[in-house]
Design a protein around this motif. Structure first.
Motif, PDB file in Angstrom:
ATOM      1  N   PHE A  27      31.369  29.581  47.200  1.00  0.00           N
ATOM      2  CA  PHE A  27      30.213  30.442  46.976  1.00  0.00           C
ATOM      3  C   PHE A  27      29.029  29.617  46.484  1.00  0.00           C
ATOM      4  O   PHE A  27      29.202  28.644  45.744  1.00  0.00           O
ATOM      5  CB  PHE A  27      30.534  31.511  45.924  1.00  0.00           C
ATOM      6  N   ASN A  28      27.804  30.032  46.878  1.00  0.00           N
ATOM      7  CA  ASN A  28      26.620  29.384  46.326  1.00  0.00           C
ATOM      8  C   ASN A  28      26.255  30.036  45.006  1.00  0.00           C
ATOM      9  O   ASN A  28      26.926  30.966  44.534  1.00  0.00           O
ATOM     10  CB  ASN A  28      25.454  29.422  47.320  1.00  0.00           C
ATOM     11  N   ALA A  29      25.176  29.571  44.381  1.00  0.00           N
ATOM     12  CA  ALA A  29      24.811  30.040  43.045  1.00  0.00           C
ATOM     13  C   ALA A  29      24.461  31.516  43.024  1.00  0.00           C
ATOM     14  O   ALA A  29      24.501  32.152  41.965  1.00  0.00           O
ATOM     15  CB  ALA A  29      23.653  29.206  42.506  1.00  0.00           C
ATOM     16  N   PHE A  54      30.620  39.128  52.011  1.00  0.00           N
ATOM     17  CA  PHE A  54      31.068  39.436  50.658  1.00  0.00           C
ATOM     18  C   PHE A  54      30.313  38.599  49.641  1.00  0.00           C
ATOM     19  O   PHE A  54      30.367  37.365  49.673  1.00  0.00           O
ATOM     20  CB  PHE A  54      32.571  39.184  50.534  1.00  0.00           C
ATOM     21  N   ASN A  55      29.579  39.246  48.743  1.00  0.00           N
ATOM     22  CA  ASN A  55      28.914  38.563  47.639  1.00  0.00           C
ATOM     23  C   ASN A  55      29.783  38.747  46.398  1.00  0.00           C
ATOM     24  O   ASN A  55      29.976  39.870  45.930  1.00  0.00           O
ATOM     25  CB  ASN A  55      27.514  39.132  47.401  1.00  0.00           C
ATOM     26  N   CYS A  56      30.304  37.632  45.874  1.00  0.00           N
ATOM     27  CA  CYS A  56      31.297  37.729  44.807  1.00  0.00           C
ATOM     28  C   CYS A  56      30.732  38.328  43.522  1.00  0.00           C
ATOM     29  O   CYS A  56      31.454  38.996  42.766  1.00  0.00           O
ATOM     30  CB  CYS A  56      31.920  36.365  44.546  1.00  0.00           C
ATOM     31  N   LEU A  68      33.879  34.921  37.234  1.00  0.00           N
ATOM     32  CA  LEU A  68      32.976  34.163  38.103  1.00  0.00           C
ATOM     33  C   LEU A  68      31.773  33.620  37.325  1.00  0.00           C
ATOM     34  O   LEU A  68      31.343  32.488  37.534  1.00  0.00           O
ATOM     35  CB  LEU A  68      32.508  35.055  39.258  1.00  0.00           C
ATOM     36  N   GLU A  69      31.236  34.433  36.438  1.00  0.00           N
ATOM     37  CA  GLU A  69      30.084  33.982  35.648  1.00  0.00           C
ATOM     38  C   GLU A  69      30.448  32.777  34.786  1.00  0.00           C
ATOM     39  O   GLU A  69      29.635  31.861  34.606  1.00  0.00           O
ATOM     40  CB  GLU A  69      29.572  35.143  34.791  1.00  0.00           C
ATOM     41  N   LEU A 108      34.001  26.777  43.937  1.00  0.00           N
ATOM     42  CA  LEU A 108      35.082  26.805  44.915  1.00  0.00           C
ATOM     43  C   LEU A 108      36.184  27.710  44.370  1.00  0.00           C
ATOM     44  O   LEU A 108      36.640  27.535  43.242  1.00  0.00           O
ATOM     45  CB  LEU A 108      35.626  25.395  45.144  1.00  0.00           C
ATOM     46  N   SER A 109      36.600  28.677  45.171  1.00  0.00           N
ATOM     47  CA  SER A 109      37.655  29.594  44.779  1.00  0.00           C
ATOM     48  C   SER A 109      38.893  29.317  45.622  1.00  0.00           C
ATOM     49  O   SER A 109      38.852  29.405  46.851  1.00  0.00           O
ATOM     50  CB  SER A 109      37.199  31.045  44.970  1.00  0.00           C
TER      51      SER A 109
END
Length: 260
Positions: A27-29, A54-56, A68-69, A108-109
């Protein structure tokens, strides 16, 4: 196969994404997906189209957003969650590793399927090459409960798999190792992840077979998945040693004890 546009020269991440049996998404920032692999789609049972939209940070549950934060703030995070398939016909246990990257605040997830079937398949993947050898081997889980035994171990002990699988590995050992040595064995396996020494295996007819055993810890996703125990039969060696001691102490012709 990788979907999306990976960053320039991501050799380590591309190898992880294409070769490892893990779902990987970057994911990007802003929380938008940059790229992901086919294993991710298999793990979450989703489509590439849905994954790409999908926006995490926007579409995840509040508890997951909190994880995530923390990752976007630079902290490595691991958590577990229940996941329902898109069709709603299956739920699974997922273990998620969030790894912050130095590249432009990306995360990275890495997603690991920890359902019973997936764990069993992973265990068999590393067990199969060992089991095909003619060396007596047994596998245990993290609590050292026996999961698998191979034909060579059954032949050595005369015991059927159903007599051992599901029992603690002490069931395959015969008495003889001193309590202090057993404690040292347990400490070595729990701490260093390996142990090597002599002990005895119990047979179906009550005999004790001397073996040289090597025990090694097997890890998956950074955790202890189990142990593999490899045994070398020392019966002939012990018999030869006993004969040597007898010959040194007894006259070869009369078999009487030497006066010394």
């Amino acid at each position: 196969m990788i979907h999306g546009t990976p960053p320039a020269a991501p050799e380590a991440f591309l190898a992880l994404a294409t070769e490892a049996p893990r779902g990987v998404i970057c994911f990007n920032a802003s929380g938008d997906p940059l790229w992901f692999n086919d294993q991710l789609l298999c793990t979450v049972e989703g489509s590439a189209e849905n994954a790409s939209r999908f926006n995490c940070l926007r579409d995840s549950e509040p508890e997951v957003v909190a994880y995530l934060e923390r990752a976007f703030a630079g902290e490595r995070v691991r958590y577990q969650r229940r996941h329902a398939s898109v069709a709603g016909d299956r739920t699974g246990d997922l273990e998620v590793h969030l790894i912050p990257l130095e590249r432009e605040g990306q995360v990275l997830s890495v997603i690991v399927d920890r359902t019973e079937a997936a764990v069993a398949a992973e265990r068999l993947a590393w067990a199969t090459p060992l089991f095909e050898s003619g060396t007596p081997i047994y596998l245990t889980d993290a609590d050292r409960v026996i999961l698998e035994v191979n034909a060579a171990l059954c032949a050595l002990t005369g015991r059927a798999p159903q007599d051992l699988v599901g029992r603690h590995e002490r069931a395959v050992r015969a008495p003889g190792l001193a309590p202090q040595a057993l404690s040292e064995r347990a400490r070595s396996l729990d701490g260093e992840g390996e142990w090597r020494g002599e002990l005895w295996l119990s047979t179906a007819d009550g005999r004790a077979v001397p073996v040289l055993q090597s025990g090694s810890r097997v890890t998956a996703a950074g955790h202890t998945a189990g142990y593999v125990f490899v045994c070398q039969d020392l019966t002939l060696l012990k018999a030869a040693e006993a004969l040597g001691r007898k010959l040194r102490r007894h006259d070869r012709l009369t078999e009487l004890l030497n006066r010394q």
